[in-house]
Scaffold this motif. Structure first.
Motif, short mmCIF file in Angstrom:
data_model
loop_
_atom_site.label_atom_id
_atom_site.label_comp_id
_atom_site.label_asym_id
_atom_site.label_seq_id
_atom_site.Cartn_x
_atom_site.Cartn_y
_atom_site.Cartn_z
N GLU A 282 -9.87 -2.30 2.41
CA GLU A 282 -10.52 -2.07 3.69
C GLU A 282 -11.96 -1.59 3.53
O GLU A 282 -12.66 -1.40 4.53
N GLY A 283 -12.41 -1.39 2.30
CA GLY A 283 -13.76 -0.89 2.09
C GLY A 283 -14.78 -2.02 2.03
O GLY A 283 -14.47 -3.18 2.30
N ALA A 284 -16.01 -1.67 1.69
CA ALA A 284 -17.05 -2.67 1.52
C ALA A 284 -16.71 -3.53 0.31
O ALA A 284 -16.35 -3.01 -0.74
N PRO A 285 -16.80 -4.85 0.43
CA PRO A 285 -16.44 -5.71 -0.70
C PRO A 285 -17.22 -5.41 -1.97
O PRO A 285 -16.69 -5.52 -3.07
N GLU A 286 -18.49 -5.02 -1.81
CA GLU A 286 -19.32 -4.78 -2.99
C GLU A 286 -18.94 -3.50 -3.74
O GLU A 286 -19.38 -3.27 -4.86
N SER A 287 -18.11 -2.65 -3.13
CA SER A 287 -17.73 -1.39 -3.78
C SER A 287 -16.35 -1.46 -4.43
O SER A 287 -15.82 -0.44 -4.88
N VAL A 288 -15.78 -2.62 -4.50
CA VAL A 288 -14.43 -2.76 -5.03
C VAL A 288 -14.39 -2.38 -6.51
O VAL A 288 -15.32 -2.65 -7.27
N ALA A 289 -13.30 -1.71 -6.90
CA ALA A 289 -13.12 -1.32 -8.30
C ALA A 289 -11.63 -1.08 -8.55
O ALA A 289 -10.88 -0.73 -7.63
N ILE A 290 -11.22 -1.28 -9.78
CA ILE A 290 -9.83 -1.04 -10.14
C ILE A 290 -9.52 0.45 -10.07
O ILE A 290 -10.41 1.29 -10.24
N ASP A 291 -8.27 0.79 -9.79
CA ASP A 291 -7.86 2.20 -9.86
C ASP A 291 -6.80 2.35 -10.94
O ASP A 291 -6.25 1.37 -11.45
N GLU A 292 -6.51 3.59 -11.31
CA GLU A 292 -5.58 3.84 -12.41
C GLU A 292 -4.18 3.33 -12.13
O GLU A 292 -3.47 2.91 -13.05
N ALA A 293 -3.78 3.34 -10.86
CA ALA A 293 -2.44 2.84 -10.52
C ALA A 293 -2.33 1.35 -10.84
O ALA A 293 -1.28 0.88 -11.30
N GLU A 294 -3.41 0.60 -10.61
CA GLU A 294 -3.39 -0.83 -10.94
C GLU A 294 -3.34 -1.05 -12.45
O GLU A 294 -2.63 -1.94 -12.94
N ILE A 295 -4.09 -0.25 -13.19
CA ILE A 295 -4.04 -0.36 -14.65
C ILE A 295 -2.64 -0.08 -15.15
O ILE A 295 -2.08 -0.82 -15.98
N ASP A 296 -2.02 0.97 -14.64
CA ASP A 296 -0.65 1.31 -15.03
C ASP A 296 0.31 0.17 -14.68
O ASP A 296 1.22 -0.15 -15.46
N TYR A 297 0.12 -0.42 -13.51
CA TYR A 297 0.98 -1.52 -13.05
C TYR A 297 0.91 -2.71 -14.01
O TYR A 297 1.93 -3.28 -14.41
N LEU A 298 -0.31 -3.09 -14.40
CA LEU A 298 -0.48 -4.23 -15.29
C LEU A 298 0.04 -3.94 -16.69
O LEU A 298 0.69 -4.79 -17.32
N LEU A 299 -0.22 -2.75 -17.19
CA LEU A 299 0.30 -2.38 -18.51
C LEU A 299 1.83 -2.36 -18.51
O LEU A 299 2.47 -2.82 -19.47
N THR A 318 -12.46 -3.80 -17.38
CA THR A 318 -11.73 -4.11 -16.15
C THR A 318 -12.68 -4.78 -15.17
O THR A 318 -13.89 -4.62 -15.27
N PHE A 319 -12.14 -5.55 -14.26
CA PHE A 319 -12.94 -6.03 -13.13
C PHE A 319 -12.04 -6.28 -11.94
O PHE A 319 -10.84 -6.54 -12.09
N SER A 320 -12.60 -6.17 -10.77
CA SER A 320 -11.87 -6.35 -9.52
C SER A 320 -12.68 -7.25 -8.60
O SER A 320 -13.91 -7.23 -8.61
N GLY A 321 -11.96 -8.02 -7.80
CA GLY A 321 -12.60 -8.85 -6.80
C GLY A 321 -11.86 -8.75 -5.49
O GLY A 321 -10.68 -8.37 -5.45
N VAL A 322 -12.55 -9.06 -4.40
CA VAL A 322 -11.94 -9.04 -3.08
C VAL A 322 -11.70 -10.48 -2.64
O VAL A 322 -12.63 -11.26 -2.49
N ARG A 323 -10.44 -10.84 -2.47
CA ARG A 323 -10.11 -12.18 -2.01
C ARG A 323 -10.19 -12.22 -0.49
O ARG A 323 -9.52 -11.45 0.20
N PRO A 324 -11.00 -13.13 0.05
CA PRO A 324 -11.10 -13.22 1.51
C PRO A 324 -10.06 -14.21 2.05
O PRO A 324 -10.35 -15.37 2.34
N LEU A 325 -8.82 -13.77 2.18
CA LEU A 325 -7.74 -14.65 2.57
C LEU A 325 -7.71 -14.84 4.09
O LEU A 325 -8.01 -13.93 4.85
N TYR A 326 -7.32 -16.05 4.50
CA TYR A 326 -7.12 -16.28 5.93
C TYR A 326 -5.92 -15.46 6.37
O TYR A 326 -4.84 -15.52 5.79
N ASP A 327 -6.10 -14.65 7.42
CA ASP A 327 -5.05 -13.76 7.89
C ASP A 327 -4.03 -14.55 8.71
O ASP A 327 -4.26 -14.87 9.88
#
Length: 503
Positions: A282-299, A318-327
């Motif tokens: 829900e934030g600004a797309p340009e401020s997207v970043a991975i969080d520790e919970a996601e790192i733990d999830y992938l590991l 690490t890198f993160s992107g915002v997918r602009p999906l059709y709702d």
């Protein structure tokens, strides 16, 4: 560009969809301008899983049209850019705790036959207890499947589309924001701002395409002063990069307890790319970043299947992107459609075509469909043409890439094998333009890292809109993964000094 230039089509957004539409339109004979507020592929299009794939898991959501289109596009794109797209085999260890084996087999049967597969090998069953692909997998997963998809350098795919558009007459304006677009005299009056120096320009266009990805709603409402009944849903996808921890060129696809699938792919030779997550954003797309919970999830997903455990300290990037999906109203982010939807607004006359959704694999078909939507505005434009066209550097036979590299090696005997492979896999048939008149390593200029020389940097600045060190290290190439902090600082200093002299 003059302050009152008039063109047929103006495209907002320098991601894969915007670049693809600009290329398609220019090839039909239209005058085109593409603007991007940052660098090409700086947003979502450089932060994907770097796959050209049908989307095996989309079959569970009955997305048969999308999967069929994507499967067909795999081989179209493989023919168009074999230097940056190549086949990859995926090993799927089976976990009976998640999807039953019959369902996986059924999905793979559809995957093999839904898209008219011609070049890629089909599915096979694996006994992971005795096959080399099963060596790193825990003994509790004795059964597996293997199938085909393709790898792609996503950011380079965007740049090659922009290059092709420019060669066909389009203007590509990076670091140029669209600050206002208003209908006027049967067309669009578009105000642009150069984000380097703050200068403003005005362009008039007969039609406007909004391919701004995560910013699509902002362009509709704030920039164009329009409205749309369609909405975009922002979903964060994050990846981690670790040292490669298995032998062989194949990838793995593992099922997690929440029914999501995680890709574990070879990356840049000695590394692994692991992803992705699906988290509402829900934030600004340009401020997207991975969080520790996601790192733990992938590991955790990797460690569930592999004998050699990965630890937090193994994560090198690490890198993160915002997918602009059709709702489409689905509650689960993983179930939201990856298909694309157009919203053609002709209120007031001049068309505004808004693009919602889409994925790397289907960008070419999306671009083609976008232009078909605009045919009433441009009845005399050319016909569909991109299905059989190559992208810059792709003028080599896909089956002949190793032979192409061998021919280059004979022609440039003084080039180290790793450097030649880097040039061939990055620039394809345009490798000679990168090497230019060099006849020795010294002729390539200053060396900044294992395979990073001044000649390549200057080529990227001259031909591919590279303006910053990060444009080169993270998007035009992946040199940033192979140079240390000291080398990066030295390159930054040299490049910034070069920029100041050029200015």
């Amino acid at each position: 560009m003059s302050n009152s230039e008039r063109v047929d089509l103006f495209v907002i957004g320098g991601g894969i969809n915007g670049a693809g539409i600009a290329r398609d339109a220019a090839g039909r004979g239209l005058s085109v301008i593409l603007c991007e507020k940052d660098d090409l592929a700086q947003g979502t299009s450089s932060r994907s899983g770097k796959l050209v794939h049908g989307g095996l898991r989309y079959l569970e959501y009955y997305e048969f049209r999308l999967v069929r289109e994507a499967l067909i596009e795999r081989e179209v794109l493989l023919n168009a850019a074999p230097h940056i797209i190549w086949p990859m085999r995926f090993v799927l260890p089976h976990s009976p705790d998640d999807r039953p084996a019959w369902l996986v087999r059924l999905g793979l049967f559809f995957y093999d036959h839904l898209g008219g597969r011609k070049k890629l090998p089909g599915t096979r069953n694996l006994d992971l207890r005795c096959s080399p692909e099963g060596a790193p997998i825990k003994d509790q997963y004795p059964r597996g499947f293997e199938y085909s998809d393709c790898w792609v350098d996503d950011a380079r795919l965007v740049v090659l589309n922009a290059m092709d558009a420019a060669q066909r007459g389009a203007q590509v304006l990076t670091r140029t924001a669209c600050v206002s677009a208003r209908r006027e005299a049967g067309g669009w009056r578009i105000e642009l701002r150069n984000t380097r120096n703050g200068t403003d320009q005005v362009v008039f266009a007969r039609a406007l395409v909004n391919a701004a990805g995560p910013w699509v709603a902002d362009i509709i409402e704030r920039v164009a002063g329009a409205r749309s009944t369609r909405k975009v849903r922002l979903v964060k996808g994050s990846h981690i990069v670790t040292p490669k921890f298995w032998d062989g060129p194949h990838s793995y696809l593992v099922q997690n307890h929440d029914k999501r699938v995680i890709f574990i792919n070879p990356y840049e030779g000695d590394k692994a790319l692991i992803g992705t997550t699906d988290v509402p954003w829900e934030g600004a797309p340009e401020s997207v970043a991975i969080d520790e919970a996601e790192i733990d999830y992938l590991l955790a997903a990797v460690n569930r299947y592999f004998k050699q455990p990965l630890r937090r300290e193994d994560v090198v990037q690490t890198f993160s992107g915002v997918r602009p999906l059709y709702d489409d109203g689905k509650g689960n982010p993983s179930a939201v459609t990856r298909d694309y939807v157009f919203d053609l607004d002709t209120n007031g006359g001049a068309p505004l075509l808004n693009v919602f959704g889409g994925k790397i694999t289907t960008f070419r078909k999306l671009s083609e469909h976008a232009m078909q939507n605009l045919r009433p505005t441009f009845p005399d434009m050319g016909q569909d043409w991109t299905a059989s066209a190559t992208l810059p550097g792709g003028e080599i036979d896909e089956a002949d890439v190793p032979q192409f590299i061998a021919r280059l090696q004979r022609e440039y005997l003084w080039l180290p094998r790793d450097l030649m492979r880097h040039y061939a896999r990055t620039y394809g048939a345009r490798t000679a333009q990168v090497i230019n008149s060099a006849n020795s390593l010294a002729d390539l200029g200053r060396q900044f890292g294992p395979n990073l020389y001044e000649a390549e940097v200057r080529y990227l600045m001259e031909h591919e809109w590279a303006e910053t060190a990060q444009d080169i290290l993270t998007r035009r190439t992946k040199h940033g993964l192979h140079i240390n902090a000291e080398q990066t600082a030295a390159f930054d200093g040299w490049f910034n000094g070069l920029d100041r002299k050029s200015a």
